[in-house]
Design an enzyme around this catalytic site. Sequence first.
Site: not given
Ligand code: G6P
Length: 606
Positions: A2, A27, A75, A99-100, A479, A483, A486, A502, A601
Amino acid sequence: MCGIVGYVGSRECTEVLLNSLSKLEYRGYDSAGIAVFENNVIKTQKSKGKIADLIAKMENEGRLEGHCGIGHTRWATHGEPSDINSHPHGNANVTIVHNGIIENYKKIKEFLERKGYVFESQTDTETAAKLLDYFYEGNPIAAIQRVLDEIEGSYALGIMFKDYPDRIYAVRKDSPLIVAVGDNESFIASDVPAVLQYTKKYYLLEQDEIAVLDKNGVEFYDDHGAPIKKELLTADFDMEAAEKGGFAHFMLKEIHEQPTAVRTTITPRISDGMPNLEECGMTYERLKNYNNIFVVACGTAMHAGLVGKYVIEKIARVPVTVDVASEFRYRDPILTDKDLVILVSQSGETADTLEALRLAKRNGADTLSIVNVKGSSIARDSDMVLYTHAGPEISVASTKAYMVQLSVFYLIAFSIAYAHGKISMEECKRLVAELQNVPNVIEEILKTPDSCQYVASQLVNSENLLYIGRGLDYALSMEGSLKLKEISYIHSESYAAGELKHGTISLVTNGMPVIAVATQRNLFDKTVSNVKEVKARGAYVILVTHKCKTVDSDAADCVISLPTIDDLLMPMTAVVPLQLIAYYTSVLRGNDVDKPRNLAKSVTVE
Ligand code: G6P
């Protein structure tokens, strides 16, 4: 999670709120809304969907007109995305954006229902709004304080009271909020980029501080209601840094910003060719004292920690444990004052990482954070902080933040290895020089994205995918896989190449793509054997490796060859094609690259 904004001044408020909200859509973006004082009456407009949907609604209904208002992009946590669950919430007397999470909202709701309040939405936020209304007897600060005494959880709140049509009230705990000031105008926002087009001057609101904004400025009060003075800060990046700058998406722009971000992050931390982390108090002497290192983070930041673990253990021979923050918090970790806990976070606000930090401190460990956002909660609460200098990262899928986190881990690893006498000064300088060369190599790779575009065209219709690798390549595969899933929504898993047989190899069918990362030359032949195993079962293999390696024509369908640098540093360059493959696949599938479904994010809920 949010984004919230607020404005009071002489501009047309709706315009400012929409502009600012559009900078916060990373956000959350499943619904949006605003509340504006129109002729001294609080009016709201809200809509399920993105800000564009809210704007479309306004075109039908007409825009709210006024000079004081609050806004929100959501969100969803409590209640599905819908018009009714969208913020702002409240009534004609008090209206809020939040937000929260209000954790004890059920109890409060039952209490308020007994008092005759009727609830429309499924949100936790509506209970906070109605509780404010219940406590309000003409003094906004007193009402806010009463509410803070009752609510549990995390919050950043923007509040409007009917009796004060030229003011916004704001308060926060464990969710970020800044208060910005311009000429005869004031703002609140979840993040600095939201207000950069209007002002660079801002205050960081601390836990439970209350801000009262009008067009003449801001007053701050502590949690007892006593006035306080705060330091006015200036943003060290401008609007351009938060704009796409000619790129189709923020993600692509941020991938291209990686060389600069690495240079800006490492250069001030190298003196006479040696790593120097003394800015945060991390001397060689101090580094020698740790028996164990823990790296705690979420998502991509945790993946950076995995690379850090391999590198630190390999060259410094100090044991490193990497944990997902939401697991670390509840597994009762064994920590002593001889341990270092490294928290990694782009935003510096991730709720689980923040709580992991607090747990580490309670257990007496030293804490060091690697954080991108200046003045964020994790940065402020940790004993030592090493800021990454990536500039604002807007795309939800993290790229440049990962890259700079890696660069800091390398500096830490070199420093510890040297402090422990595991590498000589000469070797340390050689590694630092290799690290300094990495941005040039990334620039080289970015010049020829064609092979990644081709791979994307091969993946676009896939439903399932595997990433495999060994050692550092396995850490990197995780990673790459994250990526891709996502932003392309293709199901993908990363697997240790040697472990495939395995169980997981049973998933390999004719044409299934397998991306094999083989940049560690001592493990190359072993990984290629695993590649042949999947190839023999019909997999379509994409191999990412060094240019200097000869790959048998029957081993891979497509080879992405990278300039040869020290194997230890290969994750920093090899991640670039993995980022580009994910990016182009998402584009080809017609997805919203920068705002993938269901993701946010900054994750400020646990
Ligand atoms: C969310 C984002 C990711 C990020 C993770 C940790 O899930 O979508 O891209 O890696 O949070 O966020 P931070 O701000 O703690 O790196």
